[in-house]
Structures are given as structure tokens and as C-alpha cells.
Design an enzyme around this catalytic site. Structure first.
Site, short mmCIF file in Angstrom:
data_model
loop_
_atom_site.label_atom_id
_atom_site.label_comp_id
_atom_site.label_asym_id
_atom_site.label_seq_id
_atom_site.Cartn_x
_atom_site.Cartn_y
_atom_site.Cartn_z
N CYS A 1 12.62 8.16 -0.63
CA CYS A 1 11.20 7.68 -0.27
C CYS A 1 10.39 6.75 -1.26
O CYS A 1 9.29 6.86 -1.01
CB CYS A 1 10.84 9.14 -0.20
SG CYS A 1 11.82 9.59 0.60
N HIS B 1 4.66 8.33 7.32
CA HIS B 1 5.50 7.70 6.08
C HIS B 1 7.18 7.80 6.56
O HIS B 1 8.23 7.88 6.83
CB HIS B 1 5.64 9.44 5.28
CG HIS B 1 6.55 8.97 3.87
ND1 HIS B 1 6.81 8.20 3.09
CD2 HIS B 1 7.29 10.46 3.46
CE1 HIS B 1 7.76 8.48 2.44
NE2 HIS B 1 8.04 9.96 2.33
#
Lengths: 390, 390
Positions: free
Chosen positions: B83, B338
Site C-alpha cells: 500500500c 484506498h
């Protein structure tokens, strides 16, 4: 911009490494590189890998490998450019050291490809092609390179039997070279007939025209040349004097000419310019022979031979040991194996060994300048590095 | 080392983009960034993406995106750090420009996460954890962050109801900020009760403690500051004055302290040192609030609040708009969404807009210095950038 040296190299025995996991394989090669350089600490890690997600269900690879190498909290970055991931990782590590961000940096590559079955491996590799236009229609890489081969034969009007011999000469040469590389996956001498009569994969490419599926890793320690001179005295110093990278359309059908690897030509021209040398100056070369036709096209794009003459040159022995332009002294992807993320790093390691004069029975006499060409997909990415014995 | 400026930014509307493919999404954001800068040509591309292989069956992403953006044969590199892939791509692009390799460079990030079902998305995200030790035993990220939350509450002996309120304040604040961000996935005002009574995901984390699954992309144009001054006059100039990156053990159970994000602390200290500023100097901050507990731990690791006091600070409004230390003015991962590879780039874009004075209704008054913290896995990777209005 600081000059960058390669001061440590490590490769493990490539092949079907059933008893080892991805992290084991990488740590093994990484510790060999650290031992070769004589360091027990690195400052940053750049690692090339194409698809650990599809092959072993593991992303976040650079964090994992920094951790298992006992090197946290160093910064660690994974780089991906399909089968050119290793060469791209080298480029990232070179940028870091050239910029002065860190002094002792590891660049490496790894792929663990045999933990999935053959169909899943072919699927994973095909994700280097255009998913929506090529893969969706069933194309995989043997088929794409077969199309390049057929286009090449047609464009240059080469009689089929002659062309088939040209391809076979590449396989025979690389497997002969690989006999002298202890890390190679396959140690087997092939005859022209072995190659020409092997199982058909995608016409005209047969089994020995194709590189294999491989588990393997490779790693290097790079640092500024000035630091290499004072602190790394285990081996003669090898420096990186040129780097180039370029893209082409990811889909083969979008190319103006399917037989010309434009991304390699552009990357090579960048690297030659930075290094201040030309194709004629290179003594030893590693190219991305994922298929025999690829080696032929690449030696043309590098400027070694005129367009359409790469196959002839291979058949005449120009790229063999002792030839004017030895190519893939390591055995190439054909014999050494092709763990995709590791391939680009292992190419540069072969150059480092040649330029150090440590290549043993495959040593090229008076090798001073080496070039490595690493390629992704059907040429959608190319990375070229030029190294020099200091 | 050349100073680097951000001269163009582009984000598309994030969310469930069923009608668009990965390449469409990226090209949209990339063209917006090029339009914002006023260029139609870039010299190199660095793109962060965590797992296009598992999400849409496409690796070799940088070649694909350079191609679909009409920019071949430029060099293109994909960067992956789970991420934190976007932040890492920024670091790679920064290295390129700082070194002087290229002048007009695109750094971007993209993830198309909704083309697979929820189980496959959770599996793909879990590959950012340790496959052999965490995933094999069934751990996924909501569970791992829930363990961090429980460890935090126990270590600092916070009454459960108070702790539950602290977590809820983070979600309420970020969703309130997101109402003012047109690109955010979720525009919804939440009350403390909404958060505290939402469906349980992994005790104590409930639905609104977790960031969503998102399709989205973000892109920027970066160049040397000297070039920005002469050629890029569309907007006030924003410069990158600090970068830091660090790793920690990929597995949460290997940490000395599960409540302390060591990789963020180390990366932030590097960035503060390079920038010549401290935590107190930062006016506007974007942090990686993949879960509410993450924002609390990260604001401590950045040095904004003492260990164990991040939750109290959030509850007291210190991190809200108008507070002493506004955090996630963009809405954060919670409200904005996200799309993992794009997140780190979008954080820096929010800083650029704030430092330009172009953040509209979410503008922080007199913002001069901004910090972005992007994180991979449970903190196995962190990247921190500090930006300044010239």
C-alpha cells in the site's frame, strides 16, 4: 553524479528448487553477494520480481526480503517491468548510489515459478502481454515470439530450412556455454538435430527454442567507485558506465515492425551515449534469449549486425565463444534458466565475472567492456547496462 | 542533487468504476496532471501499483501505461511496496529528477480493485502480509490492525469506551473532511454513534474504522525547481524538500512493540533531517489511515503526539480542520477511498493543493509545509515526503 561500481555478486544454483521458498532462495543469493563483497550490512535494497503475487501469493516483496535478510529498517523497493524487472532494479539501485542517497546498496532479483502448475505459470507470464487485447484472445509468449519469428523469416525472405538452422544455432551455442556455468539450470549438450526435431511448441519454435520455467535469485552489492577503491579489495573493480531504458507498445500487433525490437535499440543508444562507446567496442554481451528468435532480433537492435543478418551471424559462429561478438557466455536464459525477476541481475553478474577475469572456463579473453540487455514481454520494455573493467 | 518541484497534479473521481478498465483510469488521471502542468510530453514514468496481477491479471504495468498514454519509447518503471507503492514511486521519480536523468517526469499510482469479488480482493490485499506465517494462518488486514488496536488499548490502559471513542473520532473527522473533496469515494457525514454501532469487522474495528475497496488513480508531473521557475507558471511552485523510507518486519508478530510503527518513525526522521525541519513545523499532514487505529499510531510515530496520546489528541480535535495539527484534510483513505497504488500519490497531491492555496473549502490557513506518510502492510514499509511552498 557519482560513478557506480559492482563490488559483490551472488547467484544460487537455479532450477526446480522444491525444497526452498522464495525468501530462502533470495537470502541465499543475497548472502553470497554480501560475502563476495565482504559486508554484513547494506543501506538499501532494490529487488526485481515480475509476479510473486501470482506465483506464490506474496506482494510487498522488498519488505519481506529486507526482513529475512536481517536488514530492517533499511529502505527497500520492489521494481517490476515483467521479465526486465531485474535490469530495472539495477537501474533503480544505480540511481540511488549515483545520486548519493546511500553508499552500500543491494540490487537483486528473484522469482519462484515452480510452486504453481504449468498452466498457472503460463498465465502468470502472459500478464506481461496486453491482457485486454492479447491474452484475452488466447495469446501467450511462445505464440507471440513465434509470430515474430514467422514475420522475420517472411520479411527477410529466408528459406525456411536456413531460418530453422539459424534458430537452432542459437540454442546449441547457449547450451554449450551453459555447460561451463555451475549455476545453470540445464547442463546438456544439444545438437542441431536435437533442436530441430524437438517437440513443437508454437510453429516454428520448438522446445529448445524456448527458455524454461525456473526458480532462482541473483544479487549484487553496488557502491560509489571511490568507495570501492578504498574499501572493497576482494576483486578487481567493475564500473557501470552506461544505462538505458525504453518502452514500446506492450502489444505486439501495435508495432510498426514486429521483427525490430525498438525499445532495445533506444535503450542501447542511451547506454552507448552515456558510456561514450559504440557497439563495436563491446567485448562480451548478455542478451535476453527468452526464445531463440529474440537473441537474433536483439543482436540486430543492439547494432551488432545489420537488420535481417542476426541469424546468419549466429550460424557463422560470430556470437559463439571465440567469435567476434560472444553473446550469452553464461548460457543465456536458454540454458541458465529464466527466473524472470532474477534474469537481468544474473546477466550483469556474468559481465562482472567476465570483466574481473573470474569467469573460469567461459572467460572471454581480454574482456574490458560488457553489455547486458534485459527485456520485458515481447519488447514492451528494454533495459541496457554497459560495464567496464576499471 | 537537484531540487525537485511538483508542477502538475491529476486525480479522477474514485469509487466503483465499473465502466472503466485499469488503463482508462490511469490515463484519465495522467492527462489531468499533464493538463494541470501544461505539457503534452513526458520523459519518464514511475508508477506505483500493488497487485495488478491479482486484481486484473496484468503485470508489465509501466509499459502498458506509457503505451496507452502515447509516450513510448520513454523509460517506464513500476514500483511496488504494497500500500506504500505510490509513495515509493514518488521516491523513484524524485531520484530520477534529483540525479538529472530526466527533466519532466510523471509519477503516478493506480489500482483497479473491484473487478474481483470481495474474497479475492481480501486475498490480494493479504499478500502484503507474510504469506507463510500470517496469511497461512488466516490473518487478513482487518484482523492484524485489530490486534494492533487491542494491544494499544492494553498497553496504555485506556478504558474500552474511551478508546472506542478515540477511534470513532478519527473516522468522523476524516469523513467530515471528505465532504469537501470532490474526488472522494464516499461523501457521507458520520456521527460518533454511526461509527460505534456499525457492523463489527474485527473486534474492536467496525465497518467505519476500515478504509474501503476502491478503483482509482493519481498522477503528478515533477521537474527540477529551476525548470519550474522558468517554464511552469500555471500554479505556485511546490517543492519536495525531504524524503524518507524504511522497513520493519513484514509480520506483525515479529515486532518488539505492535503499537509502534517503527518504519514510519525512521522514515520521518530521515525526511525531517533532509528537509531541515521538525514535526512542530508541519502545517498540513496526510497519513495512511487504512484503519482508524493506524492514524492514531502514525501521528505518534511522526512525533506529533507522545506515545499513547494520539487517540486523546484526535478526540480533543487536534487533528481536525482548525486544530493545531490538521491530518487528512483530503478525507484520508477512510473517505477518499484506498486504491492502494494510487494512495501515496494522492496524499502528495493533497499537499500540493494545500501548499498552492488551491484546496478550496478544505484549505488550511497559511499552509507552508506539508508531510505525507504512506505505509505498506501493517507497517512493513513506510515512505514519508515533506513538501514546501516555494
Amino acid at each position: 553524479m557519482r560513478d557506480v561500481a559492482v563490488v559483490g555478486v551472488g547467484v544460487n544454483k537455479w532450477g526446480e528448487l522444491w525444497e526452498l521458498s522464495l525468501r530462502d532462495i533470495f537470502v541465499d543469493a543475497a548472502l553470497k553477494a554480501m560475502g563476495d563483497a565482504g559486508v554484513d550490512k547494506i543501506e538499501a535494497l532494490y529487488v526485481g520480481s515480475m509476479s510473486p503475487g501470482l506465483f506464490v501469493g506474496q506482494e510487498h516483496l522488498a519488505s519481506l526480503l529486507a526482513d529475512y535478510l536481517g536488514q530492517c529498517p533499511i529502505p527497500a523497493m520492489r521494481v517490476e517491468a515483467a521479465c526486465a524487472s531485474g535490469g530495472m532494479a539495477m537501474r533503480a539501485g544505480w540511481m540511488d548510489v549515483a545520486l548519493g542517497l546511500h553508499d552500500v546498496v543491494m540490487v537483486g532479483g528473484v522469482e519462484k515459478m515452480l510452486d504453481v502448475d504449468g498452466g498457472a505459470a503460463t498465465y502468470a507470464l502472459a500478464t506481461a502481454a496486453d491482457q485486454e487485447w492479447e491474452c484475452y484472445n488466447g495469446a501467450t509468449f511462445p505464440g507471440l515470439y513465434a509470430m515474430m519469428a514467422n514475420a522475420y523469416q517472411a520479411k527477410y525472405k529466408i528459406p525456411f530450412e536456413t531460418f530453422r538452422d539459424q534458430l537452432a544455432h542459437v540454442a546449441v551455442k547457449n547450451h554449450a556455454n551453459g555447460l561451463n556455468n555451475p549455476h545453470a539450470q540445464y547442463h546438456m549438450k544439444l545438437s542441431l538435430d536435437d533442436v530441430k526435431k524437438a517437440t513443437m511448441v508454437a510453429d516454428p519454435l520448438r522446445l529448445y527454442d524456448c527458455s524454461p520455467i525456473t526458480d532462482g535469485a541473483a544479487a549484487m552489492i553496488v557502491c560509489p567507485v571511490e568507495l570501492a577503491k578504498t574499501k572493497f579489495k576482494n576483486h578487481p573493480i567493475v564500473t557501470v558506465i552506461g544505462t538505458g531504458a525504453a518502452t514500446d507498445t506492450i502489444a505486439l500487433h501495435d508495432r510498426a515492425d514486429m521483427t525490430w525490437i525498438k525499445s532495445t535499440e533506444v535503450a542501447a543508444q542511451q547506454a552507448y551515449k552515456m558510456a561514450g562507446v559504440g557497439a563495436n567496442d563491446i567485448n562480451v554481451t548478455e542478451v535476453h534469449d527468452c526464445f531463440t528468435i529474440a537473441e537474433i532480433c536483439v543482436t540486430e537492435a543492439l547494432g551488432y549486425f545489420p537488420a535481417g543478418k542476426g541469424g546468419e551471424a549466429a550460424m557463422a559462429g560470430a556470437t559463439a565463444m571465440g567469435g567476434a561478438k560472444p553473446v550469452n557466455t553464461s548460457g543465456g536464459l536458454k540454458s541458465k534458466g529464466h527466473p524472470v525477476g532474477a534474469t537481468g541481475i544474473a546477466q550483469i553478474i556474468e559481465l562482472a565475472l567476465q570483466l574481473r577475469g573470474e569467469a573460469g572456463p567461459r572467460q572471454v579473453n581480454k574482456a574490458r567492456l560488457g553489455l547486458a540487455q534485459n527485456m520485458g514481454g515481447s519488447g514492451g520494455s528494454s533495459v541496457v547496462h554497459i560495464l567496464k573493467a576499471l
